[in-house]
Design an enzyme around this catalytic site. Structure first.
Site, PDB file in Angstrom:
ATOM      1  N   ARG A 102       0.880  -1.181   0.000  1.00  0.00           N
ATOM      2  CA  ARG A 102       0.000   0.000   0.000  1.00  0.00           C
ATOM      3  C   ARG A 102       0.909   1.220   0.000  1.00  0.00           C
ATOM      4  O   ARG A 102       1.701   1.410   0.919  1.00  0.00           O
ATOM      5  CB  ARG A 102      -0.904   0.001   1.231  1.00  0.00           C
ATOM      6  CG  ARG A 102      -1.576   1.340   1.456  1.00  0.00           C
ATOM      7  CD  ARG A 102      -2.674   1.316   2.486  1.00  0.00           C
ATOM      8  NE  ARG A 102      -3.844   0.634   1.982  1.00  0.00           N
ATOM      9  CZ  ARG A 102      -5.048   0.693   2.543  1.00  0.00           C
ATOM     10  NH1 ARG A 102      -5.225   1.412   3.643  1.00  0.00           N
ATOM     11  NH2 ARG A 102      -6.073   0.037   2.032  1.00  0.00           N
ATOM     12  N   ASP A 219     -17.190   7.339  -1.048  1.00  0.00           N
ATOM     13  CA  ASP A 219     -15.901   7.223  -0.352  1.00  0.00           C
ATOM     14  C   ASP A 219     -15.582   8.604   0.228  1.00  0.00           C
ATOM     15  O   ASP A 219     -16.238   9.602  -0.130  1.00  0.00           O
ATOM     16  CB  ASP A 219     -14.824   6.768  -1.363  1.00  0.00           C
ATOM     17  CG  ASP A 219     -13.449   6.561  -0.735  1.00  0.00           C
ATOM     18  OD1 ASP A 219     -13.364   6.404   0.502  1.00  0.00           O
ATOM     19  OD2 ASP A 219     -12.450   6.565  -1.492  1.00  0.00           O
ATOM     20  N   CYS A 259     -16.361   1.718   1.042  1.00  0.00           N
ATOM     21  CA  CYS A 259     -15.142   0.931   1.286  1.00  0.00           C
ATOM     22  C   CYS A 259     -14.678   1.060   2.735  1.00  0.00           C
ATOM     23  O   CYS A 259     -13.969   0.182   3.229  1.00  0.00           O
ATOM     24  CB  CYS A 259     -14.040   1.365   0.329  1.00  0.00           C
ATOM     25  SG  CYS A 259     -13.683   3.135   0.389  1.00  0.00           S
TER      26      CYS A 259
HETATM   27  N1  NVA Z   1      -9.884   6.907  -1.126  1.00  0.00           N
HETATM   28  C1  NVA Z   1      -9.531   6.383   0.172  1.00  0.00           C
HETATM   29  C2  NVA Z   1      -9.779   4.899   0.232  1.00  0.00           C
HETATM   30  C3  NVA Z   1      -9.490   4.281   1.562  1.00  0.00           C
HETATM   31  C4  NVA Z   1      -9.745   2.803   1.565  1.00  0.00           C
HETATM   32  C5  NVA Z   1      -8.069   6.708   0.450  1.00  0.00           C
HETATM   33  O1  NVA Z   1      -7.242   6.552  -0.439  1.00  0.00           O
HETATM   34  O2  NVA Z   1      -7.764   7.126   1.571  1.00  0.00           O
HETATM   35  N1   CP Z   2     -11.151  -0.090   2.708  1.00  0.00           N
HETATM   36  C1   CP Z   2      -9.866  -0.181   3.097  1.00  0.00           C
HETATM   37  O1   CP Z   2      -8.956  -0.429   2.298  1.00  0.00           O
HETATM   38  O2   CP Z   2      -9.685  -0.054   4.442  1.00  0.00           O
HETATM   39  P1   CP Z   2      -8.304   0.144   5.199  1.00  0.00           P
HETATM   40  O3   CP Z   2      -7.759   1.488   4.794  1.00  0.00           O
HETATM   41  O4   CP Z   2      -8.668   0.086   6.659  1.00  0.00           O
HETATM   42  O5   CP Z   2      -7.363  -0.962   4.817  1.00  0.00           O
END
Ligand code: NVA
Ligand code: CP
Length: 300
Positions: A102, A219, A259
């Site tokens: 990530r 989101d 999400c």
């Molecule tokens: N758009 C959000 C999604 C989190 C799962 C982010 O990137 O923070």
């Molecule tokens: N939806 C999602 O990816 O959640 P986290 O940021 O908690 O991993």
């Protein structure tokens, strides 16, 4: 399947295979059937951003499949001090059987895959969030019986979630409508691809996008990394919310997905969130089952 870098790389048949395996793994877990498919395998989890669902579901997923997972925070890795991703990829390929990462730039995930020799799974970048959308598609199929033919409406920021939802939705035969403020639209190339390959609409009119929707999705207005813009974004995104007015123009049996994490009274009202909590938390649970299917396809 070697990697999961973005949904655009997968065919409709490959996505369907993942969803079928995810359903099977969910059924087997509920019935106490244990697996040793990934026995002796170790997955590294590199996080350059926070996470609750992704971290826990990947760790539990590896454990469920008989393997193990290593949580690697970029705060502790040399990558956080500037060691090139090209070198990190070649080193970690000597120890691990796969990496979930990530991070911010999609290019970093692609570089890990190019320089390393093990499967790479994208656990969210600024560009996309493929693991989340596999769980979303699984949840839509679970609740609606079929994916194809349903109308998916996304309301809010044209961000990583939107990009993956458009690709996943169109590949699986949904009609996709997105409502974003001007200047906050999803990726231009993805929108062009969607218009050429399916039924796609991008508008700044929330009610137009939500009309006759079967699935409503939203989101956060400010994603991870955009914290400094959060106050300004609250003004820009006002009205880009799933609320009772939006629900009233969607189909009466429309489902609502998010999400998570959610900001109540920003992108969704507390009332709509709680009315659809069963769907939203099934969706969160399905992260585990969908990712186990991805792990089996990539690593076993
Ligand atoms: N758009 C959000 C999604 C989190 C799962 C982010 O990137 O923070
Ligand atoms: N939806 C999602 O990816 O959640 P986290 O940021 O908690 O991993």
């Amino acid at each position: 399947m070697k990697h999961l870098l973005k949904l655009m790389d997968l065919s409709t048949a490959e996505i369907t295979e993942i969803l079928n395996l995810a359903d099977q793994l969910k059924y087997e877990k509920k019935n106490g059937i244990k697996h040793h498919i990934l026995e002796g395998k170790t997955l590294g989890l590199i996080f350059e951003k926070s996470s609750t669902r992704t971290r826990v579901s990947f760790e539990v997923g590896m454990y469920d499949l008989g393997g193990s997972a290593l949580f690697l925070s970029s705060r502790d890795l040399q990558i956080g001090r500037g060691e090139p991703v090209e070198d990190t990829a070649r080193v970690l390929s000597r120890y691990l059987d796969g990496i979930m990462i990530r991070t911010f730039a999609q290019e970093e995930v692609e570089a890990l895959a190019n320089y390393g020799s093990i499967p790479i799974i994208n656990g969210l970048t600024d560009y996309c969030h493929p693991c989340q959308v596999l769980a979303d598609l699984m949840t839509i199929r679970e609740h609606k019986g079929v994916i194809k033919g349903n109308k998916l409406c996304y309301i809010g920021d044209g961000n990583n979630m939107t990009n993956s939802l458009i690709v996943g939705g169109i590949k699986m035969g949904m009609s996709v409508a997105v409502a974003c403020p001007k200047g906050y639209e999803p990726d231009a190339e993805i929108m062009k691809w969607a218009s050429e390959n399916g039924d796609f609409l991008c508008t700044d009119n929330v009610l137009e996008a939500a009309k006759d929707a079967d699935v409503l999705y939203t989101d956060v207005w400010a994603s991870m990394g955009q914290e400094a813009e959060a106050e300004e974004r609250k003004k820009i995104f006002k009205g880009y919310q799933i609320n009772s007015e939006v629900m009233s123009v969607a189909h009466s049996d429309a489902m609502v997905l998010h999400c998570l994490p959610a900001h109540r009274e920003e992108e969704i009202t507390a009332e709509v969130f709680e009315a659809h909590a069963d769907e939203i938390f099934d969706e969160a649970e399905n992260r585990l089952h969908a990712q186990k299917a991805v792990l089996v396809k990539c690593i076993s």
